[in-house]
Structures are given as C-alpha cells and as structure tokens.
Design a protein around this motif. Structure first.
Motif, PDB file in Angstrom:
ATOM      1  N   ALA A  11       0.179   2.221   2.555  1.00 37.04           N
ATOM      2  CA  ALA A  11      -0.393   0.984   2.365  1.00 37.04           C
ATOM      3  C   ALA A  11       0.452  -0.215   2.753  1.00 37.04           C
ATOM      4  N   THR A  12      -0.292  -1.526   3.286  1.00 35.70           N
ATOM      5  CA  THR A  12       0.655  -2.477   3.697  1.00 35.70           C
ATOM      6  C   THR A  12       0.992  -3.572   2.784  1.00 35.70           C
ATOM      7  N   VAL A  13       2.020  -4.093   2.690  1.00 38.81           N
ATOM      8  CA  VAL A  13       2.520  -5.093   1.986  1.00 38.81           C
ATOM      9  C   VAL A  13       2.783  -6.227   3.055  1.00 38.81           C
ATOM     10  N   THR A  14       1.843  -7.339   2.926  1.00 37.20           N
ATOM     11  CA  THR A  14       1.931  -8.423   3.981  1.00 37.20           C
ATOM     12  C   THR A  14       2.655  -9.989   3.235  1.00 37.20           C
ATOM     13  N   LEU A  15       3.456 -10.306   3.889  1.00 36.97           N
ATOM     14  CA  LEU A  15       4.381 -11.421   3.483  1.00 36.97           C
ATOM     15  C   LEU A  15       4.185 -12.359   4.306  1.00 36.97           C
ATOM     16  N   ARG A  16       4.017 -13.632   3.344  1.00 32.70           N
ATOM     17  CA  ARG A  16       3.664 -15.095   4.303  1.00 32.70           C
ATOM     18  C   ARG A  16       4.650 -16.052   3.728  1.00 32.70           C
ATOM     19  N   GLY A  17       5.511 -16.721   4.467  1.00 33.48           N
ATOM     20  CA  GLY A  17       6.729 -17.445   3.776  1.00 33.48           C
ATOM     21  C   GLY A  17       6.087 -18.990   4.514  1.00 33.48           C
ATOM     22  N   GLN A  18       7.029 -19.852   3.880  1.00 32.70           N
ATOM     23  CA  GLN A  18       7.079 -21.330   3.938  1.00 32.70           C
ATOM     24  C   GLN A  18       8.523 -21.800   4.038  1.00 32.70           C
ATOM     25  N   GLY A  50      16.051 -15.750   6.842  1.00 36.61           N
ATOM     26  CA  GLY A  50      16.781 -17.008   6.933  1.00 36.61           C
ATOM     27  C   GLY A  50      15.824 -18.118   7.668  1.00 36.61           C
ATOM     28  N   GLU A  51      16.323 -19.376   8.030  1.00 38.14           N
ATOM     29  CA  GLU A  51      15.453 -20.493   8.568  1.00 38.14           C
ATOM     30  C   GLU A  51      15.065 -19.980   9.940  1.00 38.14           C
ATOM     31  N   GLN A  52      15.716 -19.214  10.653  1.00 37.17           N
ATOM     32  CA  GLN A  52      15.432 -18.931  12.057  1.00 37.17           C
ATOM     33  C   GLN A  52      14.482 -17.821  12.094  1.00 37.17           C
ATOM     34  N   ALA A  53      14.392 -16.878  11.246  1.00 39.81           N
ATOM     35  CA  ALA A  53      13.278 -15.657  11.237  1.00 39.81           C
ATOM     36  C   ALA A  53      11.859 -16.216  11.129  1.00 39.81           C
ATOM     37  N   SER A  54      11.080 -15.290  11.502  1.00 41.00           N
ATOM     38  CA  SER A  54       9.697 -15.413  11.421  1.00 41.00           C
ATOM     39  C   SER A  54       9.175 -15.644   9.908  1.00 41.00           C
ATOM     40  N   LEU A  55       8.113 -16.345   9.784  1.00 42.22           N
ATOM     41  CA  LEU A  55       7.841 -16.693   8.480  1.00 42.22           C
ATOM     42  C   LEU A  55       6.541 -15.616   8.158  1.00 42.22           C
ATOM     43  N   ALA A  58      -2.366   4.441  -2.351  1.00 46.67           N
ATOM     44  CA  ALA A  58      -1.722   3.234  -2.382  1.00 46.67           C
ATOM     45  C   ALA A  58      -2.458   1.938  -1.888  1.00 46.67           C
ATOM     46  N   ARG A  59      -2.078   0.894  -2.776  1.00 44.17           N
ATOM     47  CA  ARG A  59      -2.853  -0.380  -2.600  1.00 44.17           C
ATOM     48  C   ARG A  59      -2.368  -1.154  -1.633  1.00 44.17           C
ATOM     49  N   ASP A  60      -3.027  -1.845  -0.821  1.00 49.10           N
ATOM     50  CA  ASP A  60      -2.507  -3.039   0.211  1.00 49.10           C
ATOM     51  C   ASP A  60      -1.946  -4.233  -1.037  1.00 49.10           C
ATOM     52  N   VAL A  61      -0.990  -4.950  -0.504  1.00 48.02           N
ATOM     53  CA  VAL A  61      -0.481  -6.013  -1.445  1.00 48.02           C
ATOM     54  C   VAL A  61      -0.023  -7.117  -0.578  1.00 48.02           C
ATOM     55  N   SER A  62      -0.084  -8.498  -1.175  1.00 46.46           N
ATOM     56  CA  SER A  62       0.494  -9.469  -0.358  1.00 46.46           C
ATOM     57  C   SER A  62       1.180 -10.258  -1.258  1.00 46.46           C
ATOM     58  N   ALA A  63       2.367 -10.987  -0.773  1.00 47.08           N
ATOM     59  CA  ALA A  63       3.295 -11.777  -1.586  1.00 47.08           C
ATOM     60  C   ALA A  63       3.484 -12.879  -0.519  1.00 47.08           C
ATOM     61  N   SER A  64       3.993 -14.074  -1.293  1.00 43.84           N
ATOM     62  CA  SER A  64       4.678 -15.284  -0.401  1.00 43.84           C
ATOM     63  C   SER A  64       6.224 -15.515  -0.886  1.00 43.84           C
ATOM     64  N   PHE A  65       6.871 -16.143   0.184  1.00 44.94           N
ATOM     65  CA  PHE A  65       8.214 -16.419  -0.133  1.00 44.94           C
ATOM     66  C   PHE A  65       8.499 -17.626   0.391  1.00 44.94           C
ATOM     67  N   VAL A  66       9.807 -18.347   0.218  1.00 47.21           N
ATOM     68  CA  VAL A  66      10.263 -19.346   0.805  1.00 47.21           C
ATOM     69  C   VAL A  66      11.448 -18.816   1.625  1.00 47.21           C
ATOM     70  N   ALA A  67      11.472 -19.454   3.175  1.00 47.40           N
ATOM     71  CA  ALA A  67      12.339 -19.081   4.048  1.00 47.40           C
ATOM     72  C   ALA A  67      13.661 -18.852   3.375  1.00 47.40           C
ATOM     73  N   GLY A  68      14.430 -17.670   3.781  1.00 50.09           N
ATOM     74  CA  GLY A  68      15.605 -17.479   3.359  1.00 50.09           C
ATOM     75  C   GLY A  68      15.820 -17.061   1.823  1.00 50.09           C
ATOM     76  N   ASN A  69      14.808 -16.807   1.222  1.00 53.89           N
ATOM     77  CA  ASN A  69      14.814 -16.599  -0.328  1.00 53.89           C
ATOM     78  C   ASN A  69      14.361 -15.177  -0.668  1.00 53.89           C
TER      79      ASN A  69
END
Length: 198
Positions: free
Chosen positions: A148-155, A124-129, A63-74
């Motif tokens: 494998a790890t999926v790393t998520l970074r939000g804005q 949501g807005e109050q949760a960690s990004l 299994a391969r490591d994956v990264s993704a970006s998201f907008v807070a609350g979405n």
C-alpha cells in the motif's frame, strides 16, 4: 459372444452409465471410453475442491493506502493500517523508502493490533514537498499483503514581516531618481492560505 452375454453387458452399462448412448449400442471400446471420461470428470472435481480448501485456510491481509500532511523540514507521525481479520498483532514492513525524507523504526500502536506507527521527517526547505513510501502487512508469520502507498504532501512556512521604518524620499524631480531603505522585522512564520505543493 453369446446373445445372452451381450444383453447382460448392455443392461449393466445402462445402469452404470445412463447418460451414455454408447452404452445402449453396446461394444467394449465405447463403454471403456465412457468410463474413462467419467473418471476424468470426477478427478477434476476433486482437484477443484482441494484448491478451495487450501485458499480458505490462509487469510491474506490487506494494507490500506494512507495520506498525510507535513510542514517542510519537520516531522509527522503516520498510522499504517491493515485489514487482518483477527485480533492478533499484525506485522508491518516498509517496502519502498521515501525519496525526500527519512523514516523511524516501526512501533506498535498502543491500542489497535491492526495498526502501526512510524514517523516521517522531511529533508528540509530545498527538498520536494511531494513524497511517498510503501508498506505491507502480515499476521502470525503468514504471507505479506500487496504493498500500500503512503502519500505525503508538504507546505512551506511563509514569513510574517512587519515594517519598522518607511523611507523618506523627499522631493524628486521629473527624470530624477531617489533611493531609500525600508526597515522590516520578521515576526515569525505561518502556513500559506492556499496549500500549494511542488
């Protein structure tokens, strides 16, 4: 023991065990030791060969490591990827759930058998990004891969404000103060120019 019998015994040992100095010296005890050592060596080689064949019959996918970006609350769709070495459909499983969001059920990729799709929804807005979850993959009921790890970074979205009316303070004397009201309108939101995370 007659001399002719001893000589014949030494010749037979020299043929069977040419590497053994004990065979040239003669003696039943030394010959038995050399024969026992030769059998033990052959047994080790056989077991080593069996181990290689067993490992070759079972392919463990990766299994391969994956990264993704998201907008807070979405929500964001994520592709999970496995190296499986076959055209058969891979099976995926979630090992560790995210802490600051939720996941939908896994669904097959429409075109590629070594991938699966899943949707992550931020809390949501109050949760960690910053968030993460792990997954594994297998093929045809075989062993599962290491996780494998999926790393998520939000804005967070920044509001777009427009000033509708500026205040009028009039004349203010030294040591005095004045107050006024600024009217603004929220024109929507946008992503920040610098992608900061919490």
């Amino acid at each position: 023991m007659p001399a002719t019998l001893i000589l014949a015994h030494m010749i037979s040992l020299s043929v069977l065990l040419p590497w053994s100095r004990a065979a040239r010296m003669g003696g039943l005890l030394l010959a038995l030791t050399a024969l026992t050592s030769g059998m033990a060596l052959a047994d080790v080689k056989l077991r080593a060969g069996d181990g290689k064949r067993s490992k070759g019959d079972v392919f463990i996918p990766e299994a391969r490591d994956v990264s993704a970006s998201f907008v807070a609350g979405n929500a964001v769709d994520i592709e999970l990827i496995g190296t499986i070495g076959t055209l058969k459909q891979a099976d995926f499983v979630i090992r560790q759930l995210p802490e600051h969001g939720t996941l939908t059920n896994l669904r097959p990729h429409p075109r590629e058998s070594n991938k699966s799709l899943i949707t992550y929804t931020h809390a949501g807005e109050q949760a960690s990004l910053m968030d993460r979850f792990t997954y594994s993959v297998r093929v045809d009921g075989g062993p599962f891969s290491a996780p494998a790890t999926v790393t998520l970074r939000g804005q967070r979205m920044e509001p777009i404000l427009s000033i509708v009316k500026m205040p009028s303070f009039g004349r203010v004397f030294l040591g005095g103060e004045a107050s006024g009201v600024v009217s603004v309108r929220n024109m929507g939101a946008r992503l920040p120019d610098e992608h900061g995370v919490e």
